[in-house]
Design a protein around this motif. Structure first.
Motif, PDB file in Angstrom:
ATOM      1  N   UNK A 216     -25.367  51.215 -19.259  1.00 21.16           N
ATOM      2  CA  UNK A 216     -24.703  50.566 -18.134  1.00 21.16           C
ATOM      3  C   UNK A 216     -25.665  50.462 -16.964  1.00 21.16           C
ATOM      4  N   UNK A 217     -25.633  49.329 -16.257  1.00 25.74           N
ATOM      5  CA  UNK A 217     -26.413  49.192 -15.038  1.00 25.74           C
ATOM      6  C   UNK A 217     -25.893  48.063 -14.181  1.00 25.74           C
ATOM      7  N   UNK A 218     -25.226  48.403 -13.074  1.00 23.61           N
ATOM      8  CA  UNK A 218     -24.666  47.402 -12.172  1.00 23.61           C
ATOM      9  C   UNK A 218     -25.718  46.933 -11.164  1.00 23.61           C
ATOM     10  N   UNK A 219     -25.321  45.963 -10.351  1.00 20.45           N
ATOM     11  CA  UNK A 219     -26.172  45.490  -9.275  1.00 20.45           C
ATOM     12  C   UNK A 219     -25.974  46.307  -8.010  1.00 20.45           C
ATOM     13  N   UNK A 220     -26.841  46.102  -7.045  1.00 23.11           N
ATOM     14  CA  UNK A 220     -26.803  46.864  -5.795  1.00 23.11           C
ATOM     15  C   UNK A 220     -25.529  46.609  -5.001  1.00 23.11           C
ATOM     16  N   UNK A 221     -24.779  45.566  -5.331  1.00 19.89           N
ATOM     17  CA  UNK A 221     -23.550  45.254  -4.601  1.00 19.89           C
ATOM     18  C   UNK A 221     -22.350  46.005  -5.163  1.00 19.89           C
ATOM     19  N   UNK A 222     -22.487  46.668  -6.302  1.00 15.21           N
ATOM     20  CA  UNK A 222     -21.297  47.194  -6.967  1.00 15.21           C
ATOM     21  C   UNK A 222     -21.511  48.530  -7.629  1.00 15.21           C
ATOM     22  N   UNK A 223     -20.593  48.860  -8.523  1.00 15.79           N
ATOM     23  CA  UNK A 223     -20.545  50.170  -9.145  1.00 15.79           C
ATOM     24  C   UNK A 223     -20.734  50.033 -10.651  1.00 15.79           C
ATOM     25  N   UNK A 224     -21.437  51.002 -11.204  1.00 15.27           N
ATOM     26  CA  UNK A 224     -21.601  51.010 -12.653  1.00 15.27           C
ATOM     27  C   UNK A 224     -20.331  51.484 -13.340  1.00 15.27           C
ATOM     28  N   UNK A 225     -19.788  52.627 -12.901  1.00 15.59           N
ATOM     29  CA  UNK A 225     -18.506  53.119 -13.403  1.00 15.59           C
ATOM     30  C   UNK A 225     -17.655  53.510 -12.202  1.00 15.59           C
ATOM     31  N   UNK A 244     -27.087  50.119  -9.500  1.00 11.89           N
ATOM     32  CA  UNK A 244     -25.764  50.136  -8.903  1.00 11.89           C
ATOM     33  C   UNK A 244     -25.732  50.779  -7.534  1.00 11.89           C
ATOM     34  N   UNK A 245     -24.868  50.248  -6.665  1.00 15.56           N
ATOM     35  CA  UNK A 245     -24.650  50.881  -5.366  1.00 15.56           C
ATOM     36  C   UNK A 245     -24.183  52.314  -5.540  1.00 15.56           C
ATOM     37  N   UNK A 246     -23.366  52.572  -6.558  1.00 15.18           N
ATOM     38  CA  UNK A 246     -23.084  53.918  -7.053  1.00 15.18           C
ATOM     39  C   UNK A 246     -23.054  53.834  -8.570  1.00 15.18           C
TER      40      UNK A 246
END
Length: 401
Positions: A216-225, A244-246
């Motif tokens: 898993x790997x989200x963008x800086x604007x959002x959350x991975x989990x 991810x932002x978190x």
């Protein structure tokens, strides 16, 4: 009566011009209508399988799922990095440039955001819907390929549900990959979910669910989990990578476990508790915190500074133990400038325990910080006296020998 459908051989009644190669969403909706027409008996509704052979399928009409016991499956999650492609310039010599396998291109032209919306009013709640082994590709973050914004959602489960499984899927370039509301015994396992604004969002409430063994790997604007209002959630054995932002974010979640995950992040706040969270376990995780090394993404961040903590805890009687935090950030990139970074911040709550964590940093750091509103926190063997900061006298501390 057939209960196994192949999208490549299905003909839409009354509209044979519509095929899986013109609009797979309309084809799947037609198949679901056939399933409902052929299974009207309240006492016998076995459901069906919808199969997506390897291939590229445009989805222009949102799929609406309102039946239980439905499996939609392909033969390959087909993930490949779109961010590398869009930031590389010339790809003319590449072997391939787009995701593959059983790939659905999310190109909604019907005014809907979601590729799949799963919802049904009344009783019982939907049960045993499975998404398995195909790719949902949002194709493009229009305008700015590093924005993580295109309004597209992969799967939205929008009403209470039981025993759903999302397994071996690929999600890429979607603003929101997977959103599940009010889940009971949900399994999100073995998926590749990356380069999406948000990856896994468990919203509303939920119980006895798990997010395990995913990449898993989200963008800086959002959350991975992200999970809110959950009871007994298991987040285990995931490999969660930037940016991810978190990386793991719990909100008002109780008696859940975050264990044995490998977390790699470029920003403060890799594990975040928001609101009132009770009796959660954060154990045996390996966290590595670095600064963004890749030029195209260095202008972006999550807006937090290094006093926020790599792990931030809020709530009561949570247990943070046996974690490894490896923190390597160029001193010139620490924010605020000249600050001493925080590894674990207990921001609020009563009776929390931070014990036997190991932290390795390239600069002087506060291993554990207690905010003034915390009560009765015990900090054991997680740093020296110089590495501990308490803005309250209501605590117990034992320094690392």
């Amino acid at each position: 009566m057939s209960t196994v459908y192949d999208v490549t051989t299905w003909t839409v009644p009354g509209n044979p011009a519509v095929t899986c190669y013109t609009d797979v969403g309309a084809v799947i909706n037609s198949i679901i209508a056939d399933i409902k027409a052929n299974q009207p008996n309240q006492w016998s509704k076995p459901g069906a399988v919808i199969y997506l052979p390897p291939g590229d399928y445009p989805l222009r009409t949102r799929v609406t799922i309102d039946v239980s016991y439905l499996t939609i499956k392909g033969s390959g999650h087909g993930f490949t990095s779109s961010s590398i492609r869009y930031n590389s310039g010339d790809t003319s010599s590449w072997w391939e440039i787009w995701p593959g396998g059983s790939r659905i291109r999310v190109e909604n032209t019907d005014g809907r955001a979601e590729a799949f919306r799963v919802a049904r009013a009344g009783n019982p709640r939907l049960s045993s819907v499975v998404f398995e082994n195909f790719c949902l590709d949002g194709v493009s973050f229009t305008g700015n390929q590093n924005s993580y914004r295109n309004g597209r959602v992969g799967i939205l489960v929008d009403t209470a549900n039981d025993a759903f499984r999302i397994e071996r899927m690929g999600f890429v370039y979607l603003e929101r990959a997977l959103v599940v509301r009010d889940a009971d015994a949900l399994s999100v396992s073995g998926n590749f979910i990356a380069e999406c604004g948000n990856c896994v969002e468990l919203i509303g409430s939920g119980q006895a669910s798990k997010v395990t063994d995913n990449l898993i790997g989200a963008g800086y604007v959002g959350r991975s989990v992200f999970a809110e209002g959950h009871e007994g959630l298991l987040v285990t054995a995931n490999n969660i990578f930037p940016r991810g932002a978190s990386l793991i974010h719990l909100k008002n979640t109780n008696r859940s476990s975050i264990s044995a995950n490998r977390l790699h992040g470029f920003y403060p706040g890799m594990i975040v508790f928001e609101g009132l969270n009770k009796e959660n376990l954060v154990s045996g995780n390996h966290l590595r915190r670095e600064a963004e090394p890749w030029g195209p993404m260095q202008p972006y961040g999550n807006g937090r500074d290094d006093l926020f903590g790599v792990i931030q805890i809020r709530g009561d009687n949570n247990f943070v133990t046996g974690n490894m935090i490896a923190w390597y950030v160029d001193p010139t990139k620490i924010r605020p400038v000249g600050a001493t970074p925080t590894m674990v911040l207990v921001a609020s709550g009563t009776g929390n325990v931070v014990a036997t964590n190991h932290m390795v940093t390239n600069v002087a750091a506060k291993h554990v910080v207690l905010d003034a509103t915390t009560v009765g926190t015990r900090v054991l063997d997680s740093g020296t006296a110089a590495q501990f900061q308490a803005y309250t006298t209501n605590h117990a501390f034992r320094a690392t020998p």
